[in-house]
Write a protein that holds these residues in place. Structure first.
Motif, mmCIF file in Angstrom:
data_model
loop_
_atom_site.group_PDB
_atom_site.id
_atom_site.type_symbol
_atom_site.label_atom_id
_atom_site.label_comp_id
_atom_site.label_asym_id
_atom_site.label_seq_id
_atom_site.Cartn_x
_atom_site.Cartn_y
_atom_site.Cartn_z
ATOM 1 N N GLY A 1 9.393 8.167 -2.110
ATOM 2 C CA GLY A 1 7.953 8.125 -2.243
ATOM 3 C C GLY A 1 7.341 7.018 -1.401
ATOM 4 O O GLY A 1 6.309 7.209 -0.749
ATOM 5 N N SER A 2 7.995 5.853 -1.387
ATOM 6 C CA SER A 2 7.510 4.747 -0.559
ATOM 7 C C SER A 2 7.603 5.098 0.916
ATOM 8 O O SER A 2 6.711 4.757 1.702
ATOM 9 N N LEU A 3 8.688 5.776 1.306
ATOM 10 C CA LEU A 3 8.844 6.199 2.696
ATOM 11 C C LEU A 3 7.714 7.135 3.111
ATOM 12 O O LEU A 3 7.045 6.910 4.136
ATOM 13 N N TRP A 4 7.474 8.161 2.311
ATOM 14 C CA TRP A 4 6.412 9.112 2.646
ATOM 15 C C TRP A 4 5.039 8.474 2.501
ATOM 16 O O TRP A 4 4.098 8.829 3.230
ATOM 17 N N GLY A 5 4.911 7.522 1.576
ATOM 18 C CA GLY A 5 3.656 6.794 1.469
ATOM 19 C C GLY A 5 3.346 6.036 2.743
ATOM 20 O O GLY A 5 2.191 6.002 3.200
ATOM 21 N N GLY A 6 4.376 5.427 3.353
ATOM 22 C CA GLY A 6 4.180 4.728 4.618
ATOM 23 C C GLY A 6 3.797 5.672 5.738
ATOM 24 O O GLY A 6 2.931 5.361 6.571
ATOM 25 N N VAL A 7 4.451 6.840 5.780
ATOM 26 C CA VAL A 7 4.130 7.832 6.813
ATOM 27 C C VAL A 7 2.691 8.319 6.655
ATOM 28 O O VAL A 7 1.921 8.398 7.626
ATOM 29 N N GLU B 1 0.831 -1.202 0.000
ATOM 30 C CA GLU B 1 0.000 0.000 0.000
ATOM 31 C C GLU B 1 0.867 1.254 0.000
ATOM 32 O O GLU B 1 0.605 2.209 -0.745
ATOM 33 N N ALA B 2 1.898 1.269 0.842
ATOM 34 C CA ALA B 2 2.776 2.438 0.932
ATOM 35 C C ALA B 2 3.513 2.671 -0.374
ATOM 36 O O ALA B 2 3.646 3.816 -0.828
ATOM 37 N N ALA B 3 4.007 1.591 -1.005
ATOM 38 C CA ALA B 3 4.741 1.727 -2.259
ATOM 39 C C ALA B 3 3.842 2.253 -3.372
ATOM 40 O O ALA B 3 4.233 3.122 -4.154
ATOM 41 N N ILE B 4 2.615 1.739 -3.442
ATOM 42 C CA ILE B 4 1.683 2.184 -4.479
ATOM 43 C C ILE B 4 1.241 3.620 -4.216
ATOM 44 O O ILE B 4 1.133 4.441 -5.140
ATOM 45 N N LEU B 5 0.995 3.946 -2.944
ATOM 46 C CA LEU B 5 0.563 5.294 -2.591
ATOM 47 C C LEU B 5 1.646 6.318 -2.924
ATOM 48 O O LEU B 5 1.363 7.374 -3.502
ATOM 49 N N GLY B 6 2.904 6.010 -2.562
ATOM 50 C CA GLY B 6 3.988 6.944 -2.823
ATOM 51 C C GLY B 6 4.411 6.961 -4.284
ATOM 52 O O GLY B 6 4.829 7.994 -4.801
ATOM 53 N N GLY B 7 4.325 5.804 -4.946
ATOM 54 C CA GLY B 7 4.764 5.712 -6.339
ATOM 55 C C GLY B 7 5.772 4.592 -6.501
ATOM 56 O O GLY B 7 6.851 4.651 -5.916
ATOM 57 N N ILE B 8 5.425 3.581 -7.278
ATOM 58 C CA ILE B 8 6.319 2.453 -7.503
ATOM 59 C C ILE B 8 7.619 2.942 -8.130
ATOM 60 O O ILE B 8 7.620 3.690 -9.109
ATOM 61 N N GLY B 9 8.748 2.514 -7.568
ATOM 62 C CA GLY B 9 10.049 2.901 -8.100
ATOM 63 C C GLY B 9 10.673 4.094 -7.406
ATOM 64 O O GLY B 9 11.825 4.434 -7.670
ATOM 65 N N PRO C 1 -2.827 7.804 -10.971
ATOM 66 C CA PRO C 1 -2.503 6.373 -10.993
ATOM 67 C C PRO C 1 -1.041 6.048 -10.670
ATOM 68 O O PRO C 1 -0.753 4.949 -10.209
ATOM 69 N N SER C 2 -0.135 6.980 -10.907
ATOM 70 C CA SER C 2 1.280 6.719 -10.641
ATOM 71 C C SER C 2 1.652 6.919 -9.177
ATOM 72 O O SER C 2 2.801 6.712 -8.797
ATOM 73 N N GLY C 3 0.692 7.306 -8.324
ATOM 74 C CA GLY C 3 0.993 7.572 -6.928
ATOM 75 C C GLY C 3 1.323 9.031 -6.689
ATOM 76 O O GLY C 3 1.479 9.816 -7.620
#
Length: 219
Positions: free
Chosen positions: A172-178, A160-168, A212-214
């Protein structure tokens, strides 16, 4: 350290046996991952038991700052996580291996033509990522308890965090998790706690409908 080494070894063997055949198909790779989770959990329960093992003895006690009590183990875990995040970011941004990993993620064929030994790179990335998974499991167990199925929920949270922040996007994944944690925490204050996991998913779906890209991914 043993958790990192064992997880890295399991990742290496899984890569050689399964994931090298699903490299160009993310859906098949995801399905294999879910299947392996079930296999590893079942094997753990056969070898040991499903009874949780308390790990509070690792580093007991707490530090007090006025009226605030901070468990020592949570401070250590926080420090380790910060060091790992910073080191990973610097390695990806400032080293040849990190740039090669980015190049491979964008275009594997072009990276190979530019001199990147892609099989070795795949192995290195798999070893490091699964080693980090082992570290995460060990840190979680040291805070709470050790049990075979303890990682199931957090696999979903990570996705969820990776998709929310943006794959790759690492940051973005870090902030998506936060952001995901804040949404679930705030949602639990004003809405029923039983539906805590649903709040993050609802916001994730809403964001992906418009981006869609997060949040931090490239369009």
């Amino acid at each position: 350290v043993p958790a990192c080494l064992i997880a890295a070894a399991a990742g290496y063997l899984s890569n050689k046996a399964f994931f090298r055949f699903t490299r160009n198909n993310l859906v098949n790779g995801l399905l294999v991952s879910i299947g392996l989770i079930s296999v590893f959990e079942s094997a753990s329960m056969l070898l040991w038991t499903a009874t949780p093992v308390e790990m509070h003895f690792v580093l007991p006690g707490a530090l007090r700052l006025g009226d605030i009590s901070l468990p020592k183990m949570k401070l250590v875990v926080f420090a380790v996580i910060v060091v790992v995040i910073v080191a990973t970011y610097l390695a990806l941004a400032r080293t040849w291996l990190g740039r090669a990993a980015y190049a491979y993620a964008q275009n594997p064929e072009a990276a190979m033509l530019m001199g990147v030994h892609t099989p070795r790179l795949e192995t290195a990335v798999m070893l490091y990522s699964t080693g980090l998974a082992g570290l995460g499991g060990a840190l979680y167990a040291s805070l709470y308890s050790l049990e075979p199925a303890m990682g199931g929920v957090y696999v979903l949270k990570g996705m969820e965090a990776a998709i929310l922040g943006g794959i790759g996007s690492l940051m973005g994944s870090l902030w998506g998790g936060v952001i995901l944690g804040v949404i679930e925490g705030v949602g639990s204050i004003f809405l029923p706690t039983a539906f805590r996991d649903a709040y993050g998913l609802a916001v994730l779906v809403a964001i992906l409908l418009f981006r869609p890209s997060g949040l931090f991914g490239d369009e």
